[in-house]
Design a protein around this motif. Structure first.
Motif, PDB file in Angstrom:
ATOM      1  N   ARG A  70      -2.565 -15.609  -6.055  1.00  0.00           N
ATOM      2  CA  ARG A  70      -3.207 -14.745  -7.053  1.00  0.00           C
ATOM      3  C   ARG A  70      -4.314 -13.959  -6.369  1.00  0.00           C
ATOM      4  N   ARG A  71      -4.646 -12.810  -6.947  1.00  0.00           N
ATOM      5  CA  ARG A  71      -5.775 -12.050  -6.426  1.00  0.00           C
ATOM      6  C   ARG A  71      -7.056 -12.813  -6.712  1.00  0.00           C
ATOM      7  N   ALA A  72      -7.922 -12.891  -5.725  1.00  0.00           N
ATOM      8  CA  ALA A  72      -9.146 -13.674  -5.872  1.00  0.00           C
ATOM      9  C   ALA A  72     -10.257 -13.064  -5.031  1.00  0.00           C
ATOM     10  N   ILE A  73     -11.461 -13.561  -5.228  1.00  0.00           N
ATOM     11  CA  ILE A  73     -12.614 -13.072  -4.468  1.00  0.00           C
ATOM     12  C   ILE A  73     -12.379 -13.242  -2.977  1.00  0.00           C
ATOM     13  N   TYR A  74     -11.792 -14.396  -2.601  1.00  0.00           N
ATOM     14  CA  TYR A  74     -11.510 -14.651  -1.186  1.00  0.00           C
ATOM     15  C   TYR A  74     -10.007 -14.574  -0.959  1.00  0.00           C
ATOM     16  N   ASP A  75      -9.626 -13.844   0.083  1.00  0.00           N
ATOM     17  CA  ASP A  75      -8.217 -13.721   0.449  1.00  0.00           C
ATOM     18  C   ASP A  75      -8.143 -13.628   1.973  1.00  0.00           C
ATOM     19  N   TYR A  76      -7.629 -14.676   2.588  1.00  0.00           N
ATOM     20  CA  TYR A  76      -7.580 -14.750   4.050  1.00  0.00           C
ATOM     21  C   TYR A  76      -6.848 -13.565   4.661  1.00  0.00           C
ATOM     22  N   PHE A  77      -5.674 -13.258   4.133  1.00  0.00           N
ATOM     23  CA  PHE A  77      -4.879 -12.192   4.745  1.00  0.00           C
ATOM     24  C   PHE A  77      -5.462 -10.812   4.455  1.00  0.00           C
ATOM     25  N   MET A  78      -6.162 -10.669   3.340  1.00  0.00           N
ATOM     26  CA  MET A  78      -6.822  -9.394   3.083  1.00  0.00           C
ATOM     27  C   MET A  78      -7.953  -9.179   4.091  1.00  0.00           C
ATOM     28  N   LEU A  79      -8.615 -10.256   4.494  1.00  0.00           N
ATOM     29  CA  LEU A  79      -9.697 -10.145   5.474  1.00  0.00           C
ATOM     30  C   LEU A  79      -9.160  -9.805   6.860  1.00  0.00           C
ATOM     31  N   VAL A  80      -8.105 -10.508   7.285  1.00  0.00           N
ATOM     32  CA  VAL A  80      -7.642 -10.331   8.667  1.00  0.00           C
ATOM     33  C   VAL A  80      -6.634  -9.193   8.818  1.00  0.00           C
ATOM     34  N   CYS A  81      -5.982  -8.790   7.713  1.00  0.00           N
ATOM     35  CA  CYS A  81      -4.960  -7.744   7.811  1.00  0.00           C
ATOM     36  C   CYS A  81      -5.198  -6.560   6.875  1.00  0.00           C
ATOM     37  N   GLY A  82      -6.129  -6.696   5.947  1.00  0.00           N
ATOM     38  CA  GLY A  82      -6.317  -5.673   4.933  1.00  0.00           C
ATOM     39  C   GLY A  82      -7.077  -4.458   5.415  1.00  0.00           C
ATOM     40  N   PRO A  83      -7.144  -3.409   4.593  1.00  0.00           N
ATOM     41  CA  PRO A  83      -7.763  -2.143   4.996  1.00  0.00           C
ATOM     42  C   PRO A  83      -9.275  -2.096   4.836  1.00  0.00           C
ATOM     43  N   LEU A  84      -9.862  -3.064   4.114  1.00  0.00           N
ATOM     44  CA  LEU A  84     -11.294  -3.014   3.837  1.00  0.00           C
ATOM     45  C   LEU A  84     -12.087  -3.830   4.851  1.00  0.00           C
ATOM     46  N   PRO A  85     -13.233  -3.318   5.306  1.00  0.00           N
ATOM     47  CA  PRO A  85     -14.078  -4.095   6.216  1.00  0.00           C
ATOM     48  C   PRO A  85     -14.547  -5.392   5.560  1.00  0.00           C
ATOM     49  N   ALA A  86     -14.819  -6.385   6.378  1.00  0.00           N
ATOM     50  CA  ALA A  86     -15.235  -7.691   5.871  1.00  0.00           C
ATOM     51  C   ALA A  86     -16.513  -7.591   5.040  1.00  0.00           C
ATOM     52  N   GLU A  87     -17.465  -6.790   5.500  1.00  0.00           N
ATOM     53  CA  GLU A  87     -18.717  -6.686   4.763  1.00  0.00           C
ATOM     54  C   GLU A  87     -18.488  -6.060   3.394  1.00  0.00           C
ATOM     55  N   GLN A  88     -17.646  -5.057   3.312  1.00  0.00           N
ATOM     56  CA  GLN A  88     -17.366  -4.430   2.024  1.00  0.00           C
ATOM     57  C   GLN A  88     -16.725  -5.433   1.069  1.00  0.00           C
ATOM     58  N   GLN A  89     -15.781  -6.219   1.572  1.00  0.00           N
ATOM     59  CA  GLN A  89     -15.146  -7.230   0.731  1.00  0.00           C
ATOM     60  C   GLN A  89     -16.167  -8.264   0.257  1.00  0.00           C
ATOM     61  N   ALA A  90     -17.090  -8.642   1.153  1.00  0.00           N
ATOM     62  CA  ALA A  90     -18.077  -9.655   0.807  1.00  0.00           C
ATOM     63  C   ALA A  90     -19.049  -9.173  -0.257  1.00  0.00           C
ATOM     64  N   ARG A  91     -19.356  -7.892  -0.236  1.00  0.00           N
ATOM     65  CA  ARG A  91     -20.366  -7.368  -1.160  1.00  0.00           C
ATOM     66  C   ARG A  91     -19.773  -6.921  -2.492  1.00  0.00           C
ATOM     67  N   LEU A  92     -18.453  -6.770  -2.560  1.00  0.00           N
ATOM     68  CA  LEU A  92     -17.815  -6.481  -3.842  1.00  0.00           C
ATOM     69  C   LEU A  92     -17.814  -7.738  -4.696  1.00  0.00           C
ATOM     70  N   ARG A  93     -18.164  -7.595  -5.954  1.00  0.00           N
ATOM     71  CA  ARG A  93     -18.268  -8.770  -6.830  1.00  0.00           C
ATOM     72  C   ARG A  93     -16.974  -9.567  -6.878  1.00  0.00           C
ATOM     73  N   GLU A  94     -15.844  -8.885  -6.920  1.00  0.00           N
ATOM     74  CA  GLU A  94     -14.538  -9.537  -6.974  1.00  0.00           C
ATOM     75  C   GLU A  94     -13.814  -9.477  -5.632  1.00  0.00           C
ATOM     76  N   GLY A  95     -14.545  -9.237  -4.566  1.00  0.00           N
ATOM     77  CA  GLY A  95     -13.899  -9.131  -3.264  1.00  0.00           C
ATOM     78  C   GLY A  95     -12.947  -7.959  -3.230  1.00  0.00           C
ATOM     79  N   ALA A  96     -11.831  -8.151  -2.542  1.00  0.00           N
ATOM     80  CA  ALA A  96     -10.832  -7.083  -2.466  1.00  0.00           C
ATOM     81  C   ALA A  96      -9.881  -7.100  -3.644  1.00  0.00           C
ATOM     82  N   ALA A  97     -10.051  -8.091  -4.541  1.00  0.00           N
ATOM     83  CA  ALA A  97      -9.080  -8.295  -5.625  1.00  0.00           C
ATOM     84  C   ALA A  97      -8.926  -7.072  -6.513  1.00  0.00           C
ATOM     85  N   LEU A  98     -10.030  -6.396  -6.816  1.00  0.00           N
ATOM     86  CA  LEU A  98      -9.989  -5.244  -7.722  1.00  0.00           C
ATOM     87  C   LEU A  98     -10.341  -3.949  -7.019  1.00  0.00           C
TER      88      LEU A  98
END
Length: 290
Positions: free
Chosen positions: A259-287
């Motif tokens: 499910r989409r969640a605040i933390y997503d391992y593959f979104m961090l290591v393979c996704g298009p968003l920088p780690a810091e951006q994902q960390a600072r988004l309230r819902e991570g990369a989920a939304l």
């Protein structure tokens, strides 16, 4: 070696630190040794019973030894006893600097980070350390920063992501001064974005803790601490199936989400968003794409 590691961590004040910061981690530390004690007591009882029924002390001793071996190879495997002992033995070796091969590999990894930063062929260099790997990730990054102080400030972004972290497992030991020094330098480095993901249901991490503060270091505002729920990463049916398997829950930090969640391992290591951006988004990369 496992019993020596136990004595070392108790004498070094680590167990006291675990009880102070996260009582569940203190129980995790005690778990393999209590389990081994139960096996030894059960084996002694089996040996005593065999000696009484056979009238032979030799048979009793042999029965006790065989019972202990059977317990260790049977239930010990199902309860991850061997893995737990290996983990604590390695941790003690790391603290005591007893492994030249590990030192060589950490230096080699630091060289790779520096080479990647100099090549400037990527947008971001991401170090993701899970469990005890979080300790090694901090160590490697510190080695790289001591050689290239401006890493992350020039060239590619530099992100350190620690998940299910065992940093305090080592950092709370009185002899872990080298790691605490590394933590202080990494947390002060202006070019490093450090994010630490913690989960309540993972008993093998330190939930609701700041590793810098708990190590007695001056707070720097790093790492960014994100608390996540493993139950939100999996479908309800899957979560019910694994929720009693503590080792499996711990490994969800490096497994694929359902499910989409605040933390997503593959979104961090393979996704298009920088780690810091994902960390600072309230819902991570989920939304992020909505």
């Amino acid at each position: 070696m496992g019993l020596l590691a136990f004595a070392d961590f108790v004498a070094g004040g680590a167990l006291r630190g675990y009880a102070r910061t996260n009582w569940r981690y203190a129980l995790f530390f005690l778990y393999p040794y209590l389990l081994l004690l139960m096996m030894v007591l059960a084996s002694c009882y089996a040996g005593e019973f065999a000696a009484r029924t056979s009238g032979s002390i030799a048979i009793g001793i042999a029965a006790g030894v065989l019972a202990l071996i059977a317990f260790y190879l049977g239930p010990g495997r199902w309860t991850y006893l061997q893995i737990a002992f290996d983990d604590w033995i390695f941790s003690r070796s790391y603290i005591r600097h007893n492994d030249p091969e590990l030192e060589r590999r950490l230096d080699a990894a630091a060289d790779e980070i520096i080479s990647a930063a100099r090549a400037r062929s990527v947008d971001e260099i991401l170090l993701l350390g899970h469990s005890l790997g979080a300790v090694l990730a901090v160590d490697v990054l510190d080695r790289a920063l001591r050689r290239e102080h401006d890493l992350g400030s020039r060239g590619p972004r530099l992100a350190l992501v620690t998940v299910g972290s065992s940093i305090l497992k080592i950092g709370l030991h009185s002899a872990a001064g080298r790691l605490r020094d590394a933590l202080a330098r990494v947390s002060r480095s202006p070019g490093v974005c450090w994010v630490d993901y913690q989960a309540l249901m993972d008993v093998m991490n330190f939930y609701k803790t700041d590793p810098i503060r708990e190590c007695g270091l001056e707070p720097t505002g790093r790492p960014i601490i994100r608390r996540v729920r493993i139950s939100h990463m999996l479908e309800p049916k899957s979560y019910r199936r694994v929720r009693r398997n503590l080792y499996r829950l711990h490994c969800q930090f490096v497994s694929g989400n359902e499910r989409r969640a605040i933390y997503d391992y593959f979104m961090l290591v393979c996704g298009p968003l920088p780690a810091e951006q994902q960390a600072r988004l309230r819902e991570g990369a989920a939304l992020a794409d909505r």
